[in-house]
Design a protein around this motif. Structure first.
Motif, PDB file in Angstrom:
ATOM      1  N   MET A  46       0.849  -1.157   0.000  1.00 20.50           N
ATOM      2  CA  MET A  46       0.000   0.000   0.000  1.00 20.50           C
ATOM      3  C   MET A  46       0.900   1.227   0.000  1.00 20.50           C
ATOM      4  O   MET A  46       1.932   1.227   0.665  1.00 20.50           O
ATOM      5  N   PHE A  47       0.507   2.234  -0.752  1.00 28.23           N
ATOM      6  CA  PHE A  47       1.322   3.432  -0.886  1.00 28.23           C
ATOM      7  C   PHE A  47       0.461   4.681  -0.765  1.00 28.23           C
ATOM      8  O   PHE A  47      -0.660   4.719  -1.260  1.00 28.23           O
ATOM      9  N   VAL A  48       1.010   5.677  -0.118  1.00 26.25           N
ATOM     10  CA  VAL A  48       0.430   7.006  -0.118  1.00 26.25           C
ATOM     11  C   VAL A  48       1.338   7.854  -0.986  1.00 26.25           C
ATOM     12  O   VAL A  48       2.557   7.895  -0.768  1.00 26.25           O
ATOM     13  N   VAL A  49       0.760   8.490  -1.986  1.00 28.15           N
ATOM     14  CA  VAL A  49       1.517   9.356  -2.883  1.00 28.15           C
ATOM     15  C   VAL A  49       1.094  10.793  -2.586  1.00 28.15           C
ATOM     16  O   VAL A  49      -0.078  11.138  -2.727  1.00 28.15           O
ATOM     17  N   LEU A  50       2.043  11.597  -2.144  1.00 30.99           N
ATOM     18  CA  LEU A  50       1.784  13.005  -1.891  1.00 30.99           C
ATOM     19  C   LEU A  50       2.312  13.797  -3.080  1.00 30.99           C
ATOM     20  O   LEU A  50       3.471  13.639  -3.474  1.00 30.99           O
ATOM     21  N   LEU A  51       1.455  14.615  -3.664  1.00 26.00           N
ATOM     22  CA  LEU A  51       1.815  15.447  -4.810  1.00 26.00           C
ATOM     23  C   LEU A  51       1.707  16.903  -4.360  1.00 26.00           C
ATOM     24  O   LEU A  51       0.632  17.503  -4.420  1.00 26.00           O
ATOM     25  N   ARG A  52       2.816  17.453  -3.895  1.00 27.96           N
ATOM     26  CA  ARG A  52       2.817  18.821  -3.353  1.00 27.96           C
ATOM     27  C   ARG A  52       3.218  19.799  -4.459  1.00 27.96           C
ATOM     28  O   ARG A  52       4.167  19.551  -5.203  1.00 27.96           O
ATOM     29  N   PHE A  53       2.494  20.923  -4.523  1.00 27.43           N
ATOM     30  CA  PHE A  53       2.795  21.909  -5.547  1.00 27.43           C
ATOM     31  C   PHE A  53       4.258  22.324  -5.488  1.00 27.43           C
ATOM     32  O   PHE A  53       4.851  22.445  -4.417  1.00 27.43           O
ATOM     33  N   ALA A  54       4.825  22.541  -6.677  1.00 35.51           N
ATOM     34  CA  ALA A  54       6.242  22.874  -6.817  1.00 35.51           C
ATOM     35  C   ALA A  54       6.383  24.167  -7.626  1.00 35.51           C
ATOM     36  O   ALA A  54       5.412  24.887  -7.858  1.00 35.51           O
ATOM     37  N   ALA A  55       7.585  24.421  -8.094  1.00 38.36           N
ATOM     38  CA  ALA A  55       7.934  25.682  -8.748  1.00 38.36           C
ATOM     39  C   ALA A  55       7.070  26.002  -9.966  1.00 38.36           C
ATOM     40  O   ALA A  55       6.760  27.164 -10.213  1.00 38.36           O
ATOM     41  N   GLU A  99       6.464   4.129  -8.573  1.00 43.97           N
ATOM     42  CA  GLU A  99       7.343   5.199  -9.059  1.00 43.97           C
ATOM     43  C   GLU A  99       7.173   5.413 -10.559  1.00 43.97           C
ATOM     44  O   GLU A  99       7.107   6.555 -11.028  1.00 43.97           O
ATOM     45  N   ALA A 100       7.084   4.324 -11.320  1.00 50.69           N
ATOM     46  CA  ALA A 100       6.910   4.430 -12.771  1.00 50.69           C
ATOM     47  C   ALA A 100       5.572   5.075 -13.113  1.00 50.69           C
ATOM     48  O   ALA A 100       5.480   5.926 -14.003  1.00 50.69           O
ATOM     49  N   ARG A 101       4.520   4.679 -12.414  1.00 53.16           N
ATOM     50  CA  ARG A 101       3.195   5.252 -12.664  1.00 53.16           C
ATOM     51  C   ARG A 101       3.181   6.741 -12.324  1.00 53.16           C
ATOM     52  O   ARG A 101       2.656   7.552 -13.078  1.00 53.16           O
ATOM     53  N   VAL A 102       3.758   7.107 -11.200  1.00 56.85           N
ATOM     54  CA  VAL A 102       3.784   8.511 -10.779  1.00 56.85           C
ATOM     55  C   VAL A 102       4.570   9.359 -11.785  1.00 56.85           C
ATOM     56  O   VAL A 102       4.187  10.488 -12.094  1.00 56.85           O
ATOM     57  N   ALA A 103       5.645   8.808 -12.313  1.00 61.75           N
ATOM     58  CA  ALA A 103       6.453   9.538 -13.291  1.00 61.75           C
ATOM     59  C   ALA A 103       5.664   9.859 -14.561  1.00 61.75           C
ATOM     60  O   ALA A 103       6.013  10.804 -15.283  1.00 61.75           O
ATOM     61  N   GLU A 104       4.590   9.111 -14.832  1.00 61.97           N
ATOM     62  CA  GLU A 104       3.767   9.344 -16.020  1.00 61.97           C
ATOM     63  C   GLU A 104       2.783  10.497 -15.849  1.00 61.97           C
ATOM     64  O   GLU A 104       2.184  10.948 -16.826  1.00 61.97           O
ATOM     65  N   ASP A 105       2.597  10.981 -14.626  1.00 62.36           N
ATOM     66  CA  ASP A 105       1.683  12.096 -14.375  1.00 62.36           C
ATOM     67  C   ASP A 105       2.255  13.354 -15.025  1.00 62.36           C
ATOM     68  O   ASP A 105       3.383  13.744 -14.722  1.00 62.36           O
ATOM     69  N   ILE A 131       6.524   9.377  -2.191  1.00 61.24           N
ATOM     70  CA  ILE A 131       5.846   8.086  -2.101  1.00 61.24           C
ATOM     71  C   ILE A 131       6.184   7.467  -0.747  1.00 61.24           C
ATOM     72  O   ILE A 131       7.356   7.287  -0.408  1.00 61.24           O
ATOM     73  N   ILE A 132       5.135   7.145  -0.006  1.00 56.77           N
ATOM     74  CA  ILE A 132       5.291   6.547   1.320  1.00 56.77           C
ATOM     75  C   ILE A 132       4.696   5.145   1.266  1.00 56.77           C
ATOM     76  O   ILE A 132       3.526   4.973   0.919  1.00 56.77           O
ATOM     77  N   GLU A 133       5.499   4.156   1.579  1.00 54.48           N
ATOM     78  CA  GLU A 133       5.022   2.770   1.584  1.00 54.48           C
ATOM     79  C   GLU A 133       4.521   2.412   2.977  1.00 54.48           C
ATOM     80  O   GLU A 133       5.179   2.697   3.982  1.00 54.48           O
ATOM     81  N   ILE A 134       3.348   1.781   3.011  1.00 51.40           N
ATOM     82  CA  ILE A 134       2.739   1.370   4.275  1.00 51.40           C
ATOM     83  C   ILE A 134       2.482  -0.131   4.216  1.00 51.40           C
ATOM     84  O   ILE A 134       1.951  -0.631   3.225  1.00 51.40           O
ATOM     85  N   ALA A 135       2.865  -0.826   5.267  1.00 54.05           N
ATOM     86  CA  ALA A 135       2.565  -2.247   5.394  1.00 54.05           C
ATOM     87  C   ALA A 135       1.419  -2.368   6.393  1.00 54.05           C
ATOM     88  O   ALA A 135       1.651  -2.404   7.605  1.00 54.05           O
ATOM     89  N   PRO A 136       0.170  -2.390   5.925  1.00 52.69           N
ATOM     90  CA  PRO A 136      -0.966  -2.425   6.852  1.00 52.69           C
ATOM     91  C   PRO A 136      -0.898  -3.637   7.777  1.00 52.69           C
ATOM     92  O   PRO A 136      -0.786  -4.765   7.333  1.00 52.69           O
ATOM     93  N   GLY A 137      -0.941  -3.373   9.059  1.00 54.19           N
ATOM     94  CA  GLY A 137      -0.925  -4.442  10.041  1.00 54.19           C
ATOM     95  C   GLY A 137      -2.216  -4.529  10.824  1.00 54.19           C
ATOM     96  O   GLY A 137      -2.533  -5.558  11.412  1.00 54.19           O
TER      97      GLY A 137
END
Length: 95
Positions: free
Chosen positions: A1-10, A60-66, A78-84
């Protein structure tokens, strides 16, 4: 499971020009079952996605396509979470 944070940049000002491509990218992620949730980071700081994938490299590959990522509108984290432990309503995440 991953949380992808897309924070505004320059290059944030280019967002309106790239919005159609970004929305198509999001739609593809949902259609293919990779994205479970997407929404804004408030107050208007970017966006976040809850994603599934076989590996971090796949995310990472999918996010790079955005187009937003490719054009520097957002910076991706990208933050990886191992749900427990999950609420029963989210038990499918622990599988």
């Amino acid at each position: 499971m991953f949380v992808v944070l897309l924070r505004f940049a320059a290059n944030r000002a280019a967002a309106p020009r790239l919005m159609d491509g970004h929305n198509a990218w999001l739609r593809k992620g949902f259609d293919e079952g990779s994205f479970l949730l997407a929404g804004g980071i408030e107050p208007k700081a970017g966006g976040a996605i809850l994603a599934t994938a076989a590996s971090r490299a796949e995310v990472e590959a999918r996010v790079a396509e955005d187009p937003f990522v490719a054009e520097g509108v957002v910076a991706a984290e990208i933050i990886e979470i191992a749900p427990g432990r999950t609420d029963p309503r989210l038990s499918f995440l622990a599988a």
